[in-house]
Design a protein around this motif. Structure first.
Motif, mmCIF file in Angstrom:
data_model
loop_
_atom_site.group_PDB
_atom_site.id
_atom_site.type_symbol
_atom_site.label_atom_id
_atom_site.label_comp_id
_atom_site.label_asym_id
_atom_site.label_seq_id
_atom_site.Cartn_x
_atom_site.Cartn_y
_atom_site.Cartn_z
ATOM 1 N N THR A 222 0.811 -1.215 0.000
ATOM 2 C CA THR A 222 0.000 0.000 0.000
ATOM 3 C C THR A 222 0.848 1.271 0.000
ATOM 4 O OG1 THR A 222 -1.826 -1.086 1.157
ATOM 5 C CG2 THR A 222 -1.762 1.314 1.221
ATOM 6 N N ASN A 223 1.801 1.356 0.899
ATOM 7 C CA ASN A 223 2.624 2.563 1.002
ATOM 8 C C ASN A 223 3.514 2.735 -0.214
ATOM 9 O OD1 ASN A 223 3.608 4.880 2.560
ATOM 10 N ND2 ASN A 223 5.539 3.755 2.632
ATOM 11 N N ALA A 224 4.117 1.630 -0.681
ATOM 12 C CA ALA A 224 4.991 1.698 -1.855
ATOM 13 C C ALA A 224 4.196 2.127 -3.086
ATOM 14 C CB ALA A 224 5.655 0.345 -2.100
ATOM 15 N N ARG A 225 2.982 1.624 -3.214
ATOM 16 C CA ARG A 225 2.140 2.012 -4.351
ATOM 17 C C ARG A 225 1.816 3.496 -4.298
ATOM 18 N NH1 ARG A 225 -3.672 -0.625 -6.332
ATOM 19 N NH2 ARG A 225 -4.275 1.138 -7.666
ATOM 20 N N LYS A 226 1.470 3.981 -3.103
ATOM 21 C CA LYS A 226 1.152 5.397 -2.947
ATOM 22 C C LYS A 226 2.340 6.276 -3.328
ATOM 23 C CE LYS A 226 -0.260 8.837 0.501
ATOM 24 N NZ LYS A 226 -0.587 9.057 1.936
ATOM 25 N N LEU A 227 3.537 5.905 -2.864
ATOM 26 C CA LEU A 227 4.734 6.676 -3.181
ATOM 27 C C LEU A 227 5.043 6.634 -4.679
ATOM 28 C CD1 LEU A 227 7.095 5.671 -0.227
ATOM 29 C CD2 LEU A 227 5.952 7.861 -0.564
ATOM 30 N N SER A 228 4.862 5.483 -5.297
ATOM 31 C CA SER A 228 5.111 5.349 -6.737
ATOM 32 C C SER A 228 4.172 6.236 -7.540
ATOM 33 C CB SER A 228 4.948 3.891 -7.172
ATOM 34 O OG SER A 228 5.961 3.083 -6.640
ATOM 35 N N GLU A 229 2.903 6.241 -7.157
ATOM 36 C CA GLU A 229 1.917 7.072 -7.857
ATOM 37 C C GLU A 229 2.247 8.555 -7.688
ATOM 38 O OE1 GLU A 229 -2.034 4.183 -7.610
ATOM 39 O OE2 GLU A 229 -1.642 5.626 -5.990
ATOM 40 N N GLU A 230 2.652 8.934 -6.477
ATOM 41 C CA GLU A 230 3.011 10.327 -6.227
ATOM 42 C C GLU A 230 4.275 10.723 -6.993
ATOM 43 O OE1 GLU A 230 3.341 10.669 -2.019
ATOM 44 O OE2 GLU A 230 1.181 10.737 -1.668
ATOM 45 N N ASP A 231 5.240 9.822 -7.030
ATOM 46 C CA ASP A 231 6.480 10.083 -7.771
ATOM 47 C C ASP A 231 6.188 10.367 -9.238
ATOM 48 O OD1 ASP A 231 8.110 9.829 -5.609
ATOM 49 O OD2 ASP A 231 8.939 7.880 -6.149
ATOM 50 N N GLU A 232 5.406 9.493 -9.849
ATOM 51 C CA GLU A 232 5.106 9.643 -11.271
ATOM 52 C C GLU A 232 4.304 10.918 -11.525
ATOM 53 O OE1 GLU A 232 3.697 6.326 -13.427
ATOM 54 O OE2 GLU A 232 5.070 4.888 -12.488
ATOM 55 N N SER A 233 3.360 11.212 -10.639
ATOM 56 C CA SER A 233 2.549 12.414 -10.790
ATOM 57 C C SER A 233 3.402 13.680 -10.696
ATOM 58 C CB SER A 233 1.456 12.441 -9.715
ATOM 59 O OG SER A 233 0.697 13.625 -9.782
ATOM 60 N N VAL A 234 4.280 13.723 -9.695
ATOM 61 C CA VAL A 234 5.165 14.884 -9.516
ATOM 62 C C VAL A 234 6.083 15.044 -10.722
ATOM 63 C CG1 VAL A 234 7.135 15.747 -8.192
ATOM 64 C CG2 VAL A 234 5.136 14.868 -6.995
ATOM 65 N N LEU A 235 6.615 13.930 -11.200
ATOM 66 C CA LEU A 235 7.552 13.979 -12.323
ATOM 67 C C LEU A 235 6.881 14.470 -13.599
ATOM 68 C CD1 LEU A 235 10.399 13.448 -13.269
ATOM 69 C CD2 LEU A 235 9.788 11.055 -13.658
ATOM 70 N N VAL A 236 5.706 13.957 -13.894
ATOM 71 C CA VAL A 236 4.991 14.354 -15.115
ATOM 72 C C VAL A 236 4.644 15.837 -15.100
ATOM 73 C CG1 VAL A 236 2.863 14.050 -16.422
ATOM 74 C CG2 VAL A 236 4.086 12.051 -15.559
ATOM 75 N N SER A 237 4.299 16.358 -13.932
ATOM 76 C CA SER A 237 3.909 17.773 -13.834
ATOM 77 C C SER A 237 5.099 18.712 -13.639
ATOM 78 C CB SER A 237 2.921 17.959 -12.670
ATOM 79 O OG SER A 237 3.523 17.600 -11.439
#
Length: 318
Positions: A222-237
């Protein structure tokens, strides 16, 4: 003994920028290290770079009064002190990384951006990436939890940094002189407030694995998935050119033996060796997308002869 000396010479040649065109750093990692071990058993603890455990030492270097694996090789073949001086590294007697702290503090804002920052220098894949960058004679900075352990592992060939990316002053210090970032593990980008000045970010993402997991495994992820999603979102923006490498389950299998598959959805049930994952990150540095590139990869049947061409094909398919 002659074979071992030849292998050592190849590594030294690569660091000096005169590596034969038919031999890549990746080939050296897989074909030379076994021979190197025959003359360095007392200097390196793990039996193979590919099976190095977390926090284990890949290549020892400089405790005061003790010479590590790289230092022994350099001294034996080419005269280590001269090569270290040529490479820009201080003497082995320098205190733990203090010279780097002084350099960072005194450097100018307009410092040339020629370094690659590895965000998880304690991670097994991160250590393999660092070693590959050293062999390619690329300036390396690494975020680590234990600076002394990192110094013992890589000596003065790596600028090891400890701190919290949420701290703006620490983040600014970490990114000084950095042209590209490699994130072998999730969590760094979601904490970083700014990537100003960075020209390319490469992240190794297991988001597909986290999404496809179920039951207890899903809860653990759960935590790793949340961090991965946030990482990708921050990077794309962020506006920074990026390469997101989505892998299948990462394994300890020896790299360089299998081919690859880049088919959509291959990561749900496929796997990728950690050594191959590290190698792909290194190859991705040389191909900077105009905006961004996302692709899936696992071990498979497809042989890649030219990674630049492969990345260009993947960009066209995106």
């Amino acid at each position: 003994m002659k074979e071992a000396i030849t292998s050592c010479s190849l590594i030294l040649s690569s660091m000096a920028g005169v590596l034969p065109s038919s031999i890549s750093p990746y080939t050296l990692l897989h074909s030379s290290h076994d021979k190197l071990l025959t003359i360095s058993k007392s200097y390196i603890s793990p039996p193979s770079l590919g099976y190095a455990k977390k926090h284990s030492v890949i290549c020892f270097s400089s405790k005061k009064g003790k010479r590590g694996f790289f230092d022994v090789i350099l001294d034996y073949i080419e005269g280590g002190p001269k090569l270290r001086k040529w490479y820009g590294a201080p003497d082995l007697d320098s205190e733990d990384g203090s010279i780097f702290e002084e350099t960072v503090e005194s450097s100018q804002e307009d410092e040339i951006r020629d370094a690659v920052l590895v965000t998880d220098g304690d991670d097994e894949i991160g250590q393999t990436i660092i070693l590959s960058l050293i062999i390619k004679r690329i300036r390396v900075k690494a975020l680590v939890k234990d600076k002394r352990a990192a110094m013992e592992s890589f000596g003065t060939y790596v600028e090891s940094i400890t701190g919290d990316p949420k701290d703006s002053s620490f983040l600014k210090k970490s990114l000084k002189g950095v042209r590209a970032i490699i994130c072998p593990k999730e969590g760094f980008l979601s904490k970083a407030e700014s990537l100003k000045g960075v020209q390319h970010v490469v992240i190794l993402s297991q988001l597909s694995v986290y999404k496809s997991s179920s039951g207890v495994q899903a809860i653990m992820n759960t935590n790793a998935r949340k961090l991965s999603e946030e990482d990708e979102s921050v990077l794309v923006s962020s506006g920074v050119p990026y390469t997101i490498i989505r892998t299948g389950l990462l394994t300890n299998d020896r790299g360089g033996k299998s081919g690859f598959s880049f088919e959509e959805g291959c990561t749900e049930n496929g796997s990728l060796s950690k050594e191959d994952a590290a190698y792909i990150c290194i190859e991705a540095l040389d191909v900077v997308p105009e905006r961004g590139m996302v692709f899936e990869v696992v071990n498979g049947e497809e042989k890649v002869l030219n990674w630049k061409d492969q990345f260009e094909r993947l960009m066209k398919q995106a």
